[in-house]
Design a protein around this motif. Sequence first.
Motif, mmCIF file in Angstrom:
data_model
loop_
_atom_site.group_PDB
_atom_site.id
_atom_site.type_symbol
_atom_site.label_atom_id
_atom_site.label_comp_id
_atom_site.label_asym_id
_atom_site.label_seq_id
_atom_site.Cartn_x
_atom_site.Cartn_y
_atom_site.Cartn_z
ATOM 1 N N SER A 5 12.433 19.354 61.078
ATOM 2 C CA SER A 5 12.842 20.752 60.482
ATOM 3 C C SER A 5 14.225 20.502 59.837
ATOM 4 O O SER A 5 14.343 20.931 58.752
ATOM 5 C CB SER A 5 12.851 21.897 61.393
ATOM 6 N N LYS A 8 13.597 18.578 56.445
ATOM 7 C CA LYS A 8 12.827 19.596 55.406
ATOM 8 C C LYS A 8 14.063 20.531 55.146
ATOM 9 O O LYS A 8 14.187 20.885 53.872
ATOM 10 C CB LYS A 8 11.853 20.546 56.289
ATOM 11 N N GLU A 9 14.794 21.012 55.937
ATOM 12 C CA GLU A 9 16.032 22.076 55.505
ATOM 13 C C GLU A 9 16.718 21.208 54.494
ATOM 14 O O GLU A 9 17.179 21.688 53.398
ATOM 15 C CB GLU A 9 16.715 22.580 56.675
ATOM 16 N N TRP A 11 15.965 18.753 52.614
ATOM 17 C CA TRP A 11 15.426 18.426 51.471
ATOM 18 C C TRP A 11 15.395 19.752 50.393
ATOM 19 O O TRP A 11 15.611 19.653 49.174
ATOM 20 C CB TRP A 11 14.036 17.994 51.621
ATOM 21 N N GLU A 12 14.967 21.072 51.139
ATOM 22 C CA GLU A 12 15.110 22.106 50.437
ATOM 23 C C GLU A 12 16.643 22.665 49.966
ATOM 24 O O GLU A 12 16.636 23.062 48.747
ATOM 25 C CB GLU A 12 14.582 23.306 51.329
#
Length: 52
Positions: A5, A8-9, A11-12
């Motif tokens: 996560s 992913k965070e 990357w966002e």
Amino acid sequence: MNKLSIIKEFWEFMRARKKWWLAPIVITMVLLGALIIFTEGSALAPFIYTLF
């Protein structure tokens, strides 16, 4: 939070804010960290640590 996560965070964040210049810095830091971890117990360790 698990490790995926966080990735992913991050990357966002890069995608939303157009901070693509951060990617090479992070990749280089991860590769250097992996190099230090994997050569920690080997005979190459003294030579690796002189680089830093």
